[in-house]
Design an enzyme around this catalytic site. Structure first.
Site, PDB file in Angstrom:
ATOM      1  N   GLU A 195       5.997 -11.466   7.401  1.00 64.82           N
ATOM      2  CA  GLU A 195       5.775 -12.830   8.133  1.00 64.82           C
ATOM      3  C   GLU A 195       5.051 -11.462  10.249  1.00 64.82           C
ATOM      4  O   GLU A 195       4.122 -11.835  10.556  1.00 64.82           O
ATOM      5  CB  GLU A 195       5.955 -13.335   9.184  1.00 64.82           C
ATOM      6  N   LYS A 196       5.128  -9.960   9.625  1.00 61.74           N
ATOM      7  CA  LYS A 196       5.055  -9.334  10.772  1.00 61.74           C
ATOM      8  C   LYS A 196       3.103  -9.821  10.859  1.00 61.74           C
ATOM      9  O   LYS A 196       2.375  -8.728  11.911  1.00 61.74           O
ATOM     10  CB  LYS A 196       4.677  -7.397  10.342  1.00 61.74           C
ATOM     11  N   ASP A 197       2.794  -9.512   9.427  1.00 66.82           N
ATOM     12  CA  ASP A 197       0.615  -9.643   9.169  1.00 66.82           C
ATOM     13  C   ASP A 197       1.302 -10.881   9.460  1.00 66.82           C
ATOM     14  O   ASP A 197       0.231 -11.528   7.994  1.00 66.82           O
ATOM     15  CB  ASP A 197      -0.193  -8.508   7.944  1.00 66.82           C
ATOM     16  N   HIS A 255       9.541   1.118   2.920  1.00 63.73           N
ATOM     17  CA  HIS A 255      10.514   1.189   3.541  1.00 63.73           C
ATOM     18  C   HIS A 255      11.309   0.063   3.728  1.00 63.73           C
ATOM     19  O   HIS A 255      10.496  -1.128   2.077  1.00 63.73           O
ATOM     20  CB  HIS A 255       9.879   0.917   4.879  1.00 63.73           C
ATOM     21  N   MET A 258       1.239  -1.328  -0.304  1.00 63.41           N
ATOM     22  CA  MET A 258      -0.283   0.165  -0.673  1.00 63.41           C
ATOM     23  C   MET A 258       0.680   0.934   0.395  1.00 63.41           C
ATOM     24  O   MET A 258       0.465   2.308   0.689  1.00 63.41           O
ATOM     25  CB  MET A 258      -0.626   0.151   1.016  1.00 63.41           C
ATOM     26  N   HIS A 287       9.812  -3.542   2.932  1.00 57.84           N
ATOM     27  CA  HIS A 287       9.681  -3.750   2.007  1.00 57.84           C
ATOM     28  C   HIS A 287      11.046  -4.045   0.673  1.00 57.84           C
ATOM     29  O   HIS A 287      10.844  -5.166  -0.037  1.00 57.84           O
ATOM     30  CB  HIS A 287       8.360  -2.671   1.581  1.00 57.84           C
TER      31      HIS A 287
END
Length: 281
Positions: free
Chosen positions: A149-151, A33, A29, A36
């Site tokens: 994996e943060k999400d 950073h 989105m 990404h």
């Protein structure tokens, strides 16, 4: 290369595929950073061509203010990618390119695990995620798609999505990228000032504390300790802390030595909502 229309993107990718190239997709989105960048670099290690989509998806926001305040700067993002990975294909569609005239979510049967954590506190969020990714997978037709994996709960949703839709794309989970203090890289971090960035280290400290306690303490005592850590920091508001079985992502109050567990956390620092998780093994 920045492409705005799905037709132009598909023409470009069709040429690449005819030349025998494999295609990787990193959906974002924007507000790019280092996290990404780690996904993109990993995608390049697995695929010949990489598409990075930049699209702030309206259907996955249950809070209109959060959608409005989400950081956007496509030209800066494109420059970031040009600097680090100049061959990246950047897809920046308008809303009508993704949703045509009907901007609404489809309903998916992802399973019971979406009723907890993010699903509990962000009504309709995962249907929105599924809706946009189903469309992106149809447009790009990637061989592989990469997610952080943060999400982690979202990662499991995406794997379930392709199981439901039968789309021919392999979903790859990548380790969470963190700054030097352990804070998970996130586009929302751009909304934090320097003092808040320092305070935000509490999230990583809490997860690390939970992991250190897990082998010799009850779930209840760990939850109590994490709650106390946040109560001692009045600038934070803890939304949830959950310990779940990794196989089903359903919160538990008991431990089974045969199972793997993971801790999830969401908290507000001022107006900014931050999430993270950590394996407890």
């Amino acid at each position: 290369m920045v492409i705005n229309s799905k037709m132009s993107l598909q023409e470009t990718l069709e040429i690449a595929k005819k030349e025998g190239n494999t295609i990787g997709l990193v959906p974002t989105m924007g507000a790019l950073h280092e996290g990404h960048l780690s996904l993109i670099n990993f995608a390049y290690s697995q695929c010949d061509k990489v598409v990075v989509s930049i699209f702030v998806n309206p259907t996955q926001f249950n809070n209109a203010s959060d959608l409005e305040k989400y950081p956007r700067n496509v030209s800066k993002d494109a420059e970031f990618l040009k600097t680090h990975n100049p061959e990246t294909i950047v897809f920046t569609p308008e809303v009508n390119e993704i949703y045509s005239d009907k901007v609404e979510s489809e309903a998916f049967e992802f399973g019971d695990f979406i009723n907890f954590m993010e699903g509990e506190f962000r009504t309709g969020h995962f249907d929105g995620v599924g809706s946009v990714l189903k469309r992106l997978f149809d447009i790009v037709k990637p061989d592989k798609a990469f997610f952080g994996e943060k999400d982690y709960q979202q990662l499991r949703v995406v794997k379930k999505l392709v199981e439901i839709t039968g789309q021919n794309v392999e979903i790859i989970g990548c380790p969470t990228s963190r700054n030097e203090f352990g804070l998970a890289q996130s586009s929302r971090n751009y909304r934090l000032n320097d003092a808040q960035l320092k305070e935000a280290e509490l999230i990583y400290k809490a997860l690390t504390k939970a992991k250190s306690m897990f082998s010799s303490n009850s779930v209840e005592s760990i939850e109590k300790e994490i709650k106390h850590m946040f109560e001692a920091q009045p600038s934070f508001e803890l939304e949830y802390f959950s310990i779940v079985k990794e196989k089903d992502l359903i919160p538990t109050k008991t431990k089974d030595p045969k199972e793997h567990y993971r801790a999830f956390i969401a908290a507000f620092l001022g107006e900014v909502r931050l999430i993270d998780n950590m394996a407890l093994y």
